[in-house]
Structure formats: C-alpha cells, structure tokens
Design a protein around this motif. Structure first.
Motif, PDB file in Angstrom:
ATOM      1  N   GLY A  16       0.813  -1.212   0.000  1.00  0.00           N
ATOM      2  CA  GLY A  16       0.000   0.000   0.000  1.00  0.00           C
ATOM      3  C   GLY A  16       0.845   1.260   0.000  1.00  0.00           C
ATOM      4  N   ARG A  17       1.964   1.230   0.728  1.00  0.00           N
ATOM      5  CA  ARG A  17       2.822   2.419   0.819  1.00  0.00           C
ATOM      6  C   ARG A  17       3.708   2.596  -0.406  1.00  0.00           C
ATOM      7  N   ARG A  18       4.221   1.482  -0.917  1.00  0.00           N
ATOM      8  CA  ARG A  18       5.209   1.553  -2.013  1.00  0.00           C
ATOM      9  C   ARG A  18       4.876   0.511  -3.078  1.00  0.00           C
ATOM     10  N   PRO A  19       3.768   0.650  -3.779  1.00  0.00           N
ATOM     11  CA  PRO A  19       3.350  -0.381  -4.733  1.00  0.00           C
ATOM     12  C   PRO A  19       4.373  -0.653  -5.835  1.00  0.00           C
ATOM     13  N   ASP A  20       5.106   0.367  -6.253  1.00  0.00           N
ATOM     14  CA  ASP A  20       6.041   0.199  -7.371  1.00  0.00           C
ATOM     15  C   ASP A  20       7.464  -0.115  -6.926  1.00  0.00           C
ATOM     16  N   LYS A  21       7.686  -0.216  -5.630  1.00  0.00           N
ATOM     17  CA  LYS A  21       9.026  -0.535  -5.116  1.00  0.00           C
ATOM     18  C   LYS A  21       9.351  -1.994  -5.429  1.00  0.00           C
ATOM     19  N   ILE A  22      10.615  -2.283  -5.780  1.00  0.00           N
ATOM     20  CA  ILE A  22      11.030  -3.668  -6.013  1.00  0.00           C
ATOM     21  C   ILE A  22      11.093  -4.392  -4.672  1.00  0.00           C
ATOM     22  N   ARG A  29      14.892 -11.593 -12.607  1.00  0.00           N
ATOM     23  CA  ARG A  29      13.498 -11.242 -12.350  1.00  0.00           C
ATOM     24  C   ARG A  29      13.407 -10.217 -11.224  1.00  0.00           C
ATOM     25  N   ARG A  30      12.507  -9.250 -11.398  1.00  0.00           N
ATOM     26  CA  ARG A  30      12.264  -8.230 -10.380  1.00  0.00           C
ATOM     27  C   ARG A  30      10.756  -8.082 -10.188  1.00  0.00           C
ATOM     28  N   THR A  31      10.322  -8.206  -8.955  1.00  0.00           N
ATOM     29  CA  THR A  31       8.893  -8.157  -8.655  1.00  0.00           C
ATOM     30  C   THR A  31       8.598  -7.022  -7.696  1.00  0.00           C
ATOM     31  N   SER A  62       9.917 -26.088  -1.633  1.00  0.00           N
ATOM     32  CA  SER A  62      10.511 -25.346  -2.741  1.00  0.00           C
ATOM     33  C   SER A  62      11.818 -24.706  -2.304  1.00  0.00           C
ATOM     34  N   GLU A  63      12.704 -24.468  -3.265  1.00  0.00           N
ATOM     35  CA  GLU A  63      13.846 -23.618  -2.991  1.00  0.00           C
ATOM     36  C   GLU A  63      13.352 -22.174  -2.910  1.00  0.00           C
ATOM     37  N   ASN A  64      14.197 -21.272  -2.435  1.00  0.00           N
ATOM     38  CA  ASN A  64      13.810 -19.864  -2.353  1.00  0.00           C
ATOM     39  C   ASN A  64      13.435 -19.345  -3.737  1.00  0.00           C
ATOM     40  N   SER A  65      12.317 -18.635  -3.816  1.00  0.00           N
ATOM     41  CA  SER A  65      11.863 -18.102  -5.099  1.00  0.00           C
ATOM     42  C   SER A  65      10.772 -17.065  -4.849  1.00  0.00           C
ATOM     43  N   ILE A  66      10.463 -16.307  -5.890  1.00  0.00           N
ATOM     44  CA  ILE A  66       9.355 -15.358  -5.815  1.00  0.00           C
ATOM     45  C   ILE A  66       8.052 -16.112  -5.553  1.00  0.00           C
ATOM     46  N   GLU A  67       7.900 -17.255  -6.204  1.00  0.00           N
ATOM     47  CA  GLU A  67       6.673 -18.059  -6.023  1.00  0.00           C
ATOM     48  C   GLU A  67       6.551 -18.545  -4.580  1.00  0.00           C
ATOM     49  N   TYR A  68       7.672 -18.929  -3.986  1.00  0.00           N
ATOM     50  CA  TYR A  68       7.646 -19.357  -2.582  1.00  0.00           C
ATOM     51  C   TYR A  68       7.090 -18.227  -1.714  1.00  0.00           C
ATOM     52  N   ILE A  69       7.584 -17.014  -1.919  1.00  0.00           N
ATOM     53  CA  ILE A  69       7.154 -15.877  -1.097  1.00  0.00           C
ATOM     54  C   ILE A  69       5.668 -15.599  -1.286  1.00  0.00           C
ATOM     55  N   ALA A  70       5.218 -15.601  -2.536  1.00  0.00           N
ATOM     56  CA  ALA A  70       3.792 -15.374  -2.803  1.00  0.00           C
ATOM     57  C   ALA A  70       2.952 -16.492  -2.193  1.00  0.00           C
ATOM     58  N   GLY A 234      11.718  -3.028   2.406  1.00  0.00           N
ATOM     59  CA  GLY A 234      12.994  -3.113   1.718  1.00  0.00           C
ATOM     60  C   GLY A 234      12.943  -4.075   0.547  1.00  0.00           C
ATOM     61  N   THR A 235      14.115  -4.541   0.133  1.00  0.00           N
ATOM     62  CA  THR A 235      14.222  -5.443  -1.008  1.00  0.00           C
ATOM     63  C   THR A 235      14.963  -6.706  -0.588  1.00  0.00           C
ATOM     64  N   VAL A 236      14.453  -7.844  -1.018  1.00  0.00           N
ATOM     65  CA  VAL A 236      15.076  -9.146  -0.757  1.00  0.00           C
ATOM     66  C   VAL A 236      15.713  -9.639  -2.050  1.00  0.00           C
ATOM     67  N   VAL A 237      17.008  -9.926  -1.991  1.00  0.00           N
ATOM     68  CA  VAL A 237      17.725 -10.477  -3.139  1.00  0.00           C
ATOM     69  C   VAL A 237      17.952 -11.961  -2.884  1.00  0.00           C
ATOM     70  N   ILE A 238      17.359 -12.805  -3.723  1.00  0.00           N
ATOM     71  CA  ILE A 238      17.480 -14.258  -3.569  1.00  0.00           C
ATOM     72  C   ILE A 238      18.671 -14.760  -4.373  1.00  0.00           C
ATOM     73  N   ASN A 239      19.580 -15.478  -3.715  1.00  0.00           N
ATOM     74  CA  ASN A 239      20.689 -16.118  -4.417  1.00  0.00           C
ATOM     75  C   ASN A 239      20.797 -17.547  -3.905  1.00  0.00           C
ATOM     76  N   ASN A 240      20.512 -18.505  -4.774  1.00  0.00           N
ATOM     77  CA  ASN A 240      20.549 -19.922  -4.406  1.00  0.00           C
ATOM     78  C   ASN A 240      21.854 -20.589  -4.833  1.00  0.00           C
ATOM     79  N   LYS A 241      22.916 -19.781  -4.999  1.00  0.00           N
ATOM     80  CA  LYS A 241      24.172 -20.319  -5.543  1.00  0.00           C
ATOM     81  C   LYS A 241      25.344 -20.073  -4.608  1.00  0.00           C
ATOM     82  N   PHE A 242      25.150 -20.274  -3.296  1.00  0.00           N
ATOM     83  CA  PHE A 242      26.256 -19.989  -2.387  1.00  0.00           C
ATOM     84  C   PHE A 242      27.424 -20.952  -2.592  1.00  0.00           C
ATOM     85  N   ALA A 243      27.202 -22.068  -3.285  1.00  0.00           N
ATOM     86  CA  ALA A 243      28.319 -22.951  -3.631  1.00  0.00           C
ATOM     87  C   ALA A 243      29.339 -22.207  -4.486  1.00  0.00           C
TER      88      ALA A 243
END
Length: 531
Positions: A16-22, A29-31, A62-70, A234-243
């Motif tokens: 509601g406060r920041r609809p267009d914020k990433i 992908r950026r949502t 699931s692994e971390n993903s935008i779909e997981y969060i939704a 804020g913004t969450v950056v998902i990185n599933n490649k810590f290897a």
C-alpha cells in the motif's frame, strides 16, 4: 513503521505504501510489492475456493523463489498455516512429516515432483497439489494437481475475507534436528510479528535496505530475513548459488546490497573460499552482516572484523526456532570487548539464568538459559510432552548452559546434553572446536565423542584444512598448546568439507558416519599393506 499483529499485513502495508518498489530480486526477475501482493491474493483466493479452511495446514516444498514468497503470504491470507519443509528430505522422511502434519494441500516446485511421487500417501489427507513450473504431465501425479498459473490468476474473493486472530497459528517450522529428532515448532501470528518488529528495531531496518538471502526460507532464520525486510518495505535479493561465493559477492556489489546474513559455516567459506578480501573495497553499500545459527569461534569473528569493509558492522545474534528466530544480539560497538558473548536481550525479550530447580542464579554463575516474550512458540506440534519439557511458566528452556556478566551480557558455554565424558572428565566439545580453529590451520572443525572400551569415549576431530599437505600431528600440537592434555582430541581426520544440513549447520550425525567410514577405510588399507 506500522506494527500489525498479522504476518501477511506486513506485505499488504508495504504494498500500500510503495506499490512500485522492487520487493524481490531473483536472478534477472524483479517483482514489485504490488505484483507480489497480487500473486499472494491469487493464492489465497484459490485456496479458499478449494475449501481450505482457517487452521488447515498447507506445505511449502521449494527452494527460495518469488513463487515461494507469494505462496507463503497467500497461505496466511487464506487463514491457513504455512508449513515449510526442507528441500533435502528423502521420500521416507517426507512421508513421515506429511503424516504428522496432515496438510490439506502442498505447493511445490517442479523439481520435487519425483520426490512427491515416491511418497507413501496412505494416511495423508492431502487433497491437492500445486506445482510451480511442472516438469511432468500433471495427470501423472497421484492426486488432483494444479499448475501455479491457476493460482496467481485468481481474483480475490470479495466479501469473503477469513477472520484471522493474532493467536492463530501462522506457521509450523521444523527444527534442524541437531539436538534430536526434528520437532514442529508452532508459531502464531503474534509470535512472528513480535519478533519481526523487534529485529527491525535493533537492526534499524528501513525501506532503503537490500538484503542478500542465501539461507533457505524454510529455516527460521531465512524466514525472519524475509519477514523483516518485507515489513520494512525493503528489497530481498534471492541467491541460491552460495556454492559459488564469488557469484554471491558480485551480485551484492551489483545490487548495492546493504545486509548479508549467514551461519558460522557461511562465514568460514566466505573468509577462506571466496574473494571477500580482495573485494572488501567494492562493497560500499554493505551496512551490516549478521550471524546466528550456532556458535562461531572467536578467531572467525576476529578475522571477519579485519576482512569485512571498514564501514560494515558485524552483528552476532543468538536465537532458536522456538523463539520465532531471535533472542539476543551483541551491539556492534561492544563486539570487540564482548566478543565471546551472545549479547543482550532484543527488545521485548527477557533472558535469565537458572539453577536445576528453576531459581535465578547470581551474575557470573553458570546455569541454564531461559527466555520469555511474545515471540516464544505456542508449543511443539502434536507433542505436549516435548512442549512441557521446555516451557515452564511461560519461559522457554533453551537447553544452553551459560551465565550473565556484571554488564548484563549473556554468554553460552555449551549444551546441557552436549558434554562428552572422557575417562573421568566431562568435556565441552565447543571449547575443543574453538581451540582447533584458534590454531589458524583450519577452516572449520567439529569434535565428536567416539565409543572407546577403556575411556568410555574418546575425542575425534573432523576438520577442513586451510591448505593442502597439512599433517594431523601439526594440528594436535597446536591444540596441545591451547588446551589441557585430556581435552586434546586423540586424532584429527581431515576432509574436503564437513557435512551440513539444509540450514548450513554442521550435521553431527553425518560427521560421525564420515569418521567411521574414514576409520574403516584406513583399517582396510593397513590390513592390506601388512598381509
């Protein structure tokens, strides 16, 4: 910052406060907040349309993903209980947990379809599955199955809002099982919201913060990273490649990441298996790094203080799944003089040290650490006996032994059930592990108690060397200079890496199996050489 008592309201308020914020970055992908909230609304509408009721359990696999969060926030919007499960489960383990939880639905990534097909579904009440990016024909699954796109395209049910109370269950999160079998921790909306806003307060999070997440969301620390930054806008950056830690650091630089979080092994590998030292001047936005998920040796902390960018704060934290994540933290301006401490209670949390009868003990006297606050769990799923064993008068018995110093800082010295008896001595493996790291020869180490016919137990260390060609005798000599002889391991076995569970913590059971395997292989080789 608004402080709603329902978890999904954090997303709704930020949208509601920041609809267009990433809100989330995943690969290319950026949502935005508006889009993320819309997808979560679609998930909720679909679940309600499928007769999922308030309090029903819905599993996330699931692994971390935008779909997981939704999916996570959508489950909560529908009044259901989100049950995230480890992505490392095998068919038998998954079957057992599904029988225990009794989910009406499962939302899973396509890579888990074969795993789900291998589950024994007898006694599991799951009515339907939702698959994100299916890899098989949906009709090949053992029950009614839907594609993810069917959820997010749903329209919200107008006038059909579910009444949800702050004392309702929001999530059941399973412990890592590092101190026994995994237990389902029941966290209410009040529990999670209280801890989320407390963390936001002491980390001073704002909508300008950008959090790099390499920890899984099914782990309580990973979930707290998600909730806190969504709550702060804020913004969450998902990185599933810590290897590939260089990839993580380059993305942190590219996305101007302000916050990074890890468990001890995360930082051990950043220090010794990544270009962090050479890139320290290329991370001008990195405001802080947080560590939790177990004890980190003093030497690692000291190295991080010299290797991290000069402006970056290192914040050591302490918590438990049963506490919705966090109980204490060390204010960064006190870290150097309280480097062995777990810190002070976070806002809204009470800590105390008690004797075996539950009576508070004086400062600097050791006892069991207890914690209280709105963030303490409701209990363990379907296990009243386990709940009663750790909840006393509303206080959570952590099982950790420690003390509080004269300045109000708490220290943990080991686990009540973690001592190893060698001969007539009771030894804390954590102390020995710290000494091994203090030699400066190792990246990480774990100390195990191995059955011995003469001593009852003997100490064996499994470790990862910084450099090739290191002899175990060099390590033992270094350890002897730091510890009494009876605390020095009888032997050190070197390996390329220590087994970890899906949370990044050292898996003691698998380490024990590795030691036994290395020993058996050595005995066979010795027998062959002498035959």
């Amino acid at each position: 910052m608004d402080t709603p008592s329902l978890v999904h309201h954090m997303l709704e308020n930020s949208a509601g406060r920041r609809p267009d914020k990433i809100a989330v970055i995943q690969d290319d992908r950026r949502t935005t907040y508006e889009e993320l909230n819309r997808q979560a609304e679609g998930v909720a509408a679909f679940l309600i349309g499928q007769k999922v009721r308030r309090g029903d359990r819905v599993v996330l696999l699931s692994e971390n993903s935008i779909e997981y969060i939704a999916g996570y926030y959508g489950i909560l919007k529908a009044g259901a209980v989100a049950v995230p499960l480890s992505s490392d489960l095998k068919p038998a383990g998954l079957s057992a947990l599904l029988k225990e939880v009794g989910p009406v639905a499962i939302i899973a990534a396509g890579r888990f379809e074969r795993l789900l097909r291998a589950v024994n579904w007898n006694g599991i009440p799951t009515r339907f599955l939702v698959i994100v990016q299916p890899k098989m024909k949906l009709e090949q699954m053992p029950m009614q199955t839907h594609a993810w796109c069917q959820l997010v395209d749903q329209k919200a049910h107008q006038g059909n809002a579910v009444r949800i109370e702050k004392e309702d269950l929001a999530s059941i999160i399973y412990t890592s099982g590092s101190t026994g079998r995994p237990k389902g921790v029941m966290l209410t909306h009040r529990n999670i919201a209280a801890n989320t806003f407390s963390i936001c307060e002491y980390l001073a999070l704002t909508s300008e913060d950008i959090q790099m997440v390499v920890l899984p969301f099914f782990y309580v620390m990973g979930k707290s990273l998600l909730n806190t930054h969504i709550a702060a806008g804020g913004t969450v950056v998902i990185n599933n490649k810590f290897a590939f830690p260089a990839d993580v650091l380059n993305q942190m630089k590219r996305e101007s990441v302000t916050g990074f979080a890890g468990v001890p092994s995360t930082y051990a590998y950043l220090l010794h298996r990544s270009p962090l030292r050479s890139m320290r001047n290329e991370l001008p936005a990195l405001r802080y790094c947080t560590q939790a998920g177990g004890h980190m040796p003093r030497k690692l902390k000291q190295e991080l203080l010299t290797v991290l960018p000069e402006h970056t704060q290192l914040i050591i934290m302490y918590g438990a799944t049963e506490a919705s994540a966090r109980l204490a933290y060390v204010p960064p301006d006190r870290l150097r003089d309280k480097i062995d401490s777990i810190g002070i209670p976070i806002p809204g949390v009470e800590l105390m040290v008690t004797d075996e009868h539950g009576n508070p003990v004086p400062n600097c006297q050791q006892g069991e650490l207890l914690a209280g606050g709105d963030n303490i769990m409701k209990g363990y799923w379907q296990s009243l006996q386990d709940t009663q064993a750790v909840i006393t008068n509303g206080m959570y018995r952590t099982g950790d032994l420690g003390y509080c110093d004269e300045d109000g800082f708490y220290f943990v010295v080991g686990r009540k059930d973690g001592l190893v008896k060698v001969g007539g001595h009771r030894i804390n493996p954590q102390e020995v592990e710290d000494a091994l790291i203090e030699t400066g020869l190792l990246i990480e180490a774990t100390v195990l108690g191995i059955d011995d016919p003469l001593m009852g137990k003997r100490l064996v260390a499994l470790a990862v060397a910084k450099e090739t060609g290191l002899e175990d005798q060099q390590i033992l000599e270094g350890c002897t200079a730091l510890l009494p002889r009876y605390k020095v391991p009888s032997e050190v076995k070197l390996t390329r890496s220590l087994p970890k569970n899906s949370n990044g913590k050292i898996d003691k059971e698998k380490c024990l199996q590795m030691v036994q395997q290395i020993t058996a292989t050595g005995q066979k080789a010795k027998a062959a050489a002498t035959s």
